[in-house]
Design a protein around this motif. Structure first.
Motif, PDB file in Angstrom:
ATOM      1  N   VAL A 103       0.860  -1.181   0.000  1.00 36.59           N
ATOM      2  CA  VAL A 103       0.000   0.000   0.000  1.00 36.59           C
ATOM      3  C   VAL A 103       0.899   1.235   0.000  1.00 36.59           C
ATOM      4  CG1 VAL A 103      -1.865   1.224   1.156  1.00 36.59           C
ATOM      5  CG2 VAL A 103      -1.748  -1.284   1.285  1.00 36.59           C
ATOM      6  N   HIS A 104       0.844   2.011  -1.071  1.00 41.82           N
ATOM      7  CA  HIS A 104       1.628   3.242  -1.184  1.00 41.82           C
ATOM      8  C   HIS A 104       0.789   4.405  -0.650  1.00 41.82           C
ATOM      9  CE1 HIS A 104       4.377   1.092  -3.950  1.00 41.82           C
ATOM     10  NE2 HIS A 104       3.265   0.525  -4.384  1.00 41.82           N
ATOM     11  N   ALA A 162      -2.378   4.114  -3.168  1.00 42.25           N
ATOM     12  CA  ALA A 162      -2.393   3.195  -4.308  1.00 42.25           C
ATOM     13  C   ALA A 162      -1.973   1.823  -3.807  1.00 42.25           C
ATOM     14  CB  ALA A 162      -1.470   3.664  -5.424  1.00 42.25           C
ATOM     15  N   VAL A 163      -2.565   0.781  -4.370  1.00 39.96           N
ATOM     16  CA  VAL A 163      -2.250  -0.593  -3.969  1.00 39.96           C
ATOM     17  C   VAL A 163      -1.465  -1.262  -5.095  1.00 39.96           C
ATOM     18  CG1 VAL A 163      -3.193  -2.827  -3.254  1.00 39.96           C
ATOM     19  CG2 VAL A 163      -4.333  -0.702  -2.552  1.00 39.96           C
ATOM     20  N   PRO A 209      -3.725   2.328 -10.089  1.00 40.62           N
ATOM     21  CA  PRO A 209      -3.713   3.795 -10.148  1.00 40.62           C
ATOM     22  C   PRO A 209      -3.869   4.435  -8.769  1.00 40.62           C
ATOM     23  CG  PRO A 209      -5.170   2.869 -11.829  1.00 40.62           C
ATOM     24  CD  PRO A 209      -4.786   1.738 -10.932  1.00 40.62           C
ATOM     25  N   SER A 210      -3.357   5.643  -8.671  1.00 41.03           N
ATOM     26  CA  SER A 210      -3.455   6.416  -7.433  1.00 41.03           C
ATOM     27  C   SER A 210      -4.880   6.917  -7.245  1.00 41.03           C
ATOM     28  CB  SER A 210      -2.480   7.595  -7.502  1.00 41.03           C
ATOM     29  OG  SER A 210      -2.715   8.501  -6.455  1.00 41.03           O
ATOM     30  N   ARG A 249       5.089   8.505  -6.937  1.00 42.70           N
ATOM     31  CA  ARG A 249       4.697   9.892  -6.697  1.00 42.70           C
ATOM     32  C   ARG A 249       3.194   9.977  -6.958  1.00 42.70           C
ATOM     33  NH1 ARG A 249       8.907   9.184  -4.899  1.00 42.70           N
ATOM     34  NH2 ARG A 249      10.864  10.362  -5.180  1.00 42.70           N
ATOM     35  N   LEU A 250       2.417   9.674  -5.918  1.00 38.08           N
ATOM     36  CA  LEU A 250       0.984   9.470  -6.097  1.00 38.08           C
ATOM     37  C   LEU A 250       0.251  10.742  -6.515  1.00 38.08           C
ATOM     38  CD1 LEU A 250       0.213   7.081  -3.094  1.00 38.08           C
ATOM     39  CD2 LEU A 250       0.995   6.538  -5.403  1.00 38.08           C
ATOM     40  N   GLY A 251       0.620  11.887  -5.911  1.00 38.50           N
ATOM     41  CA  GLY A 251      -0.043  13.135  -6.269  1.00 38.50           C
ATOM     42  C   GLY A 251       0.159  13.482  -7.732  1.00 38.50           C
TER      43      GLY A 251
END
Length: 279
Positions: free
Chosen positions: A212-213, A228-229, A233-234, A268-270
């Motif tokens: 889990v990110h 995100a898993v 996708p985020s 870099r989820l954002g």
């Protein structure tokens, strides 16, 4: 010992006999004789010099060449191993995690086992007394305004009877804000909410060995919390994070043997979320 033979060129006689016939000598007889002797001696010196190469010297040279070849192979192997080591160091699981775990609530210290080189692994010891309750363990870090904070959680093991784990953030000393997501449905909870908010895209279960990110963006008010898993996708969990007070990562466990490991972030989820929305 055996010797190495070489092809030797024989010069025609300057004076003497060839094919049984006399050959006229040029110059004086003394010069002819000296020329003949010198040519024969020159051939003799070359042959003796080459013939002096014995099998032992050849074997010695071969050993030297083999030694150099072995040294070259060892050097290549060392370079390959060094390259693999550097590549492995760049992988999230081999890098130092952004924080280790700590049990803030003294009455819960016996409930958890914290381990790993940097205290990056936490495991629940025994089932908690109430089946409908999970208890927190927190990251040993203060996440403050003005920065982006990233980490990843590996669900190394989940209790089959009580698989629920809650992930998110809490204020220092368990003050608000609380922002949590549950692994059983990926539903969300804020502060004192008694009802969990369903995931907009429908229920989703986080399984054992999933990664889990998480990303907390506190550069502007209010802050944003992304998840995100694995390679999926985020998605935006919360867009209302107060930034006036520091917060700390939180994991809540209830079932015996459930174990979570924190590791360095690799996404870099954002940025991914904004790119997907065309921003």
């Amino acid at each position: 010992p055996p010797t190495i033979f070489c092809l030797r060129w024989h010069l025609p006689p300057v004076g003497g006999w060839a094919m049984g016939h006399p050959v006229a000598a040029t110059g004086s007889p003394g010069a002819s004789l000296r020329g003949l002797l010198m040519s024969r001696l020159a051939n003799l010196d070359v042959a003796s010099a080459v013939g002096s190469l014995s099998a032992s010297s050849l074997l010695s040279d071969m050993r030297a060449v083999a030694g150099l070849a072995g040294l070259g192979l060892l050097l290549i192997l060392f370079c390959v191993l060094l390259s693999n080591r550097q590549r492995n160091r760049r992988r999230p699981e081999h890098r130092r995690p952004p924080f280790g775990w700590t049990v803030v609530a003294e009455e819960c210290v016996a409930e958890f086992l914290v381990g790993g080189r940097w205290g990056e692994t936490v495991e629940k010891r025994g089932d908690f007394g109430r089946v409908d309750v999970v208890i927190p363990v927190n990251g040993k870090v203060q996440m403050k305004a003005g920065r982006i904070h990233r980490w990843a959680l590996v669900m190394e093991r989940l209790n089959r009877e009580r698989p629920e784990v809650q992930l998110g953030i809490q204020g220092l000393d368990f003050e608000y804000p609380w922002r949590l997501v549950t692994t059983t449905r990926c539903s969300r909870s804020r502060d004192e909410d008694e009802m969990w908010t369903p995931r907009p895209g429908g229920n989703k279960t986080i399984h054992e060995r999933d990664v889990v990110h998480l990303e907390l963006d506190l550069r502007r008010s209010p802050g944003s919390f992304f998840m995100a898993v694995n390679d999926e996708p985020s998605e935006l969990l919360f867009a209302d994070i107060p930034i006036q007070r520091p917060v700390m990562p939180a994991v809540m466990l209830g079932g015996h043997g459930s174990r979570v490991r924190v590791q360095a972030a690799s996404r870099r989820l954002g940025q991914e979320f904004d790119a997907a929305k065309g921003r």
